[in-house]
Design a protein around this motif. Structure first.
Motif, short mmCIF file in Angstrom:
data_model
loop_
_atom_site.label_atom_id
_atom_site.label_comp_id
_atom_site.label_asym_id
_atom_site.label_seq_id
_atom_site.Cartn_x
_atom_site.Cartn_y
_atom_site.Cartn_z
N TYR A 44 0.85 -1.19 0.00
CA TYR A 44 0.00 0.00 0.00
C TYR A 44 0.88 1.25 0.00
CZ TYR A 44 -4.20 2.77 0.77
OH TYR A 44 -5.24 3.65 0.62
N GLY A 45 0.73 2.05 -1.02
CA GLY A 45 1.51 3.29 -1.09
C GLY A 45 2.88 3.13 -1.70
N GLY A 46 3.40 1.89 -1.69
CA GLY A 46 4.71 1.64 -2.26
C GLY A 46 5.76 2.58 -1.69
N GLN A 47 6.69 2.98 -2.53
CA GLN A 47 7.76 3.89 -2.10
C GLN A 47 7.27 5.33 -1.96
OE1 GLN A 47 11.81 2.93 -3.63
NE2 GLN A 47 10.70 1.83 -5.21
N TRP A 48 6.07 5.59 -2.45
CA TRP A 48 5.53 6.96 -2.39
C TRP A 48 5.23 7.41 -0.97
CZ3 TRP A 48 5.68 10.02 -6.56
CH2 TRP A 48 5.85 9.40 -7.81
N LYS A 49 5.24 6.48 -0.01
CA LYS A 49 5.00 6.88 1.37
C LYS A 49 6.29 7.25 2.11
CE LYS A 49 4.76 2.04 2.96
NZ LYS A 49 4.61 1.40 1.63
N HIS A 50 7.41 7.13 1.40
CA HIS A 50 8.70 7.45 2.03
C HIS A 50 9.20 8.82 1.58
CE1 HIS A 50 8.96 3.48 3.72
NE2 HIS A 50 8.80 2.92 2.52
N LEU A 51 9.54 9.65 2.54
CA LEU A 51 10.02 11.01 2.23
C LEU A 51 11.32 10.97 1.45
CD1 LEU A 51 9.32 13.98 2.69
CD2 LEU A 51 10.70 13.91 4.77
N THR A 52 12.13 9.97 1.72
CA THR A 52 13.39 9.81 0.99
C THR A 52 13.15 9.71 -0.51
OG1 THR A 52 14.46 8.70 2.84
CG2 THR A 52 15.40 8.33 0.66
N LEU A 54 10.41 10.68 -2.20
CA LEU A 54 9.85 11.95 -2.69
C LEU A 54 10.96 12.98 -2.86
CD1 LEU A 54 6.59 12.18 -0.53
CD2 LEU A 54 6.82 11.40 -2.90
N ASN A 55 11.89 13.01 -1.92
CA ASN A 55 13.00 13.95 -2.02
C ASN A 55 13.86 13.69 -3.25
OD1 ASN A 55 14.96 15.99 -0.85
ND2 ASN A 55 16.26 14.17 -0.86
N GLN A 56 14.08 12.40 -3.57
CA GLN A 56 14.85 12.07 -4.77
C GLN A 56 14.13 12.57 -6.02
OE1 GLN A 56 15.58 7.73 -4.11
NE2 GLN A 56 17.71 8.30 -4.47
N ILE A 57 12.82 12.49 -6.03
CA ILE A 57 12.05 13.01 -7.17
C ILE A 57 12.20 14.52 -7.27
CG2 ILE A 57 9.71 13.37 -8.06
CD1 ILE A 57 8.97 10.63 -6.98
N PHE A 58 12.11 15.21 -6.14
CA PHE A 58 12.26 16.67 -6.14
C PHE A 58 13.64 17.07 -6.68
CE2 PHE A 58 9.25 16.78 -2.26
CZ PHE A 58 8.16 16.75 -3.09
N GLN A 59 14.69 16.39 -6.20
CA GLN A 59 16.04 16.72 -6.64
C GLN A 59 16.20 16.46 -8.14
OE1 GLN A 59 19.42 15.14 -4.58
NE2 GLN A 59 19.33 16.75 -3.04
N THR A 60 15.64 15.36 -8.61
CA THR A 60 15.75 15.04 -10.04
C THR A 60 15.04 16.09 -10.89
OG1 THR A 60 15.82 12.67 -9.51
CG2 THR A 60 15.31 13.28 -11.78
N ILE A 61 13.85 16.49 -10.48
CA ILE A 61 13.12 17.53 -11.22
C ILE A 61 13.91 18.82 -11.24
CG2 ILE A 61 11.06 19.00 -11.18
CD1 ILE A 61 9.50 16.62 -10.05
#
Length: 234
Positions: A44-52, A54-61
């Motif tokens: 449930y939620g997969g990796q999307w529930k981990h702030l780590t 989400l932060n990697q996505i923000f840095q990549t963007i």
């Protein structure tokens, strides 16, 4: 601050390298093999529930935007003004409001809890799944990337009210999301939350928000002092 051609090329190369690393680390995280003993936590939620994550996505963007802005400025100067007028405000807002404070929070809080009791944030069984370098790509190398970006790019901070509002909205959304994940599946994104009672969680979340807010102001202060000094040297 206006850079010469050589300076802009150097910044572009650094942004490309940071971007490639961010993409590589993110894709390796996405392709992470799942442990059978932790299969329930991935239902449930997969990796999307981990702030780590989400932060990697923000840095990549952020670094993708930086590369686009740099490359257009060097290779298609006739379009630089138009592209910059659209992407630079987005880049600066993402860096100031999300990438710097959240990235610093992830690194500092993760390793702080890890040093105190790693089972609260990164159970030993994960060592069987995650290679050490991947753990560091998620929680350590994000830190130098933050300061490289801080040093090579003069980000413009919007009003503190807008940034704090954006950061607050993200924080409330994320906390609501992981609370819902627990309500729907019984899974807490981080083991530390499982050992806290309700008042303890409220205190933990409040302290976490204050730390993120402090890191936002730290980013603002460092940016202001660093680039004000450089402008005086021109």
């Amino acid at each position: 601050m206006v850079l010469g051609l050589q300076g802009r090329r150097t910044v572009t190369v650094l942004h490309i390298l940071c971007c490639l690393w961010a993409i590589f680390a993110l894709t390796q995280n996405i392709g992470l093999p799942q442990s059978a003993r932790r299969e329930r936590e991935n239902t449930y939620g997969g990796q999307w529930k981990h702030l780590t994550f989400l932060n990697q996505i923000f840095q990549t963007i952020l670094f993708v935007l930086c590369v686009i802005i740099d490359v257009v400025g060097l290779c298609i100067p006739s379009h630089e003004k138009k592209v910059s007028s659209i992407l630079v405000p987005v880049r600066d807002f993402i860096f100031a409001t999300l990438v710097f404070p959240v990235g610093l929070f992830v690194a500092v809080v993760f390793w702080g809890l890890y040093a105190y009791d790693r089972e609260l944030v990164y159970p030993r069984e994960l060592d069987e799944v995650n290679p050490i370098w991947l753990n560091h790509s998620m929680h350590t190398t994000i830190l130098p990337l933050l300061f490289i970006e801080l040093i090579i790019c003069p980000h413009k901070y919007v009003s503190a009210l807008k940034s704090i509002f954006g950061l607050t909205v993200f924080t409330i959304t994320y906390l609501s999301w992981i609370t819902w994940v627990h309500h729907a599946s019984g899974i807490w994104a981080y083991p530390v939350l499982a050992v806290l009672n309700v008042p303890g969680k409220i205190v933990f979340f409040s302290i976490a928000y204050c730390i993120v807010l402090m890191f936002y102001f730290l980013g603002w202060l460092l940016t202001k002092q660093l680039w004000a000094r450089r402008r005086k040297q021109l």
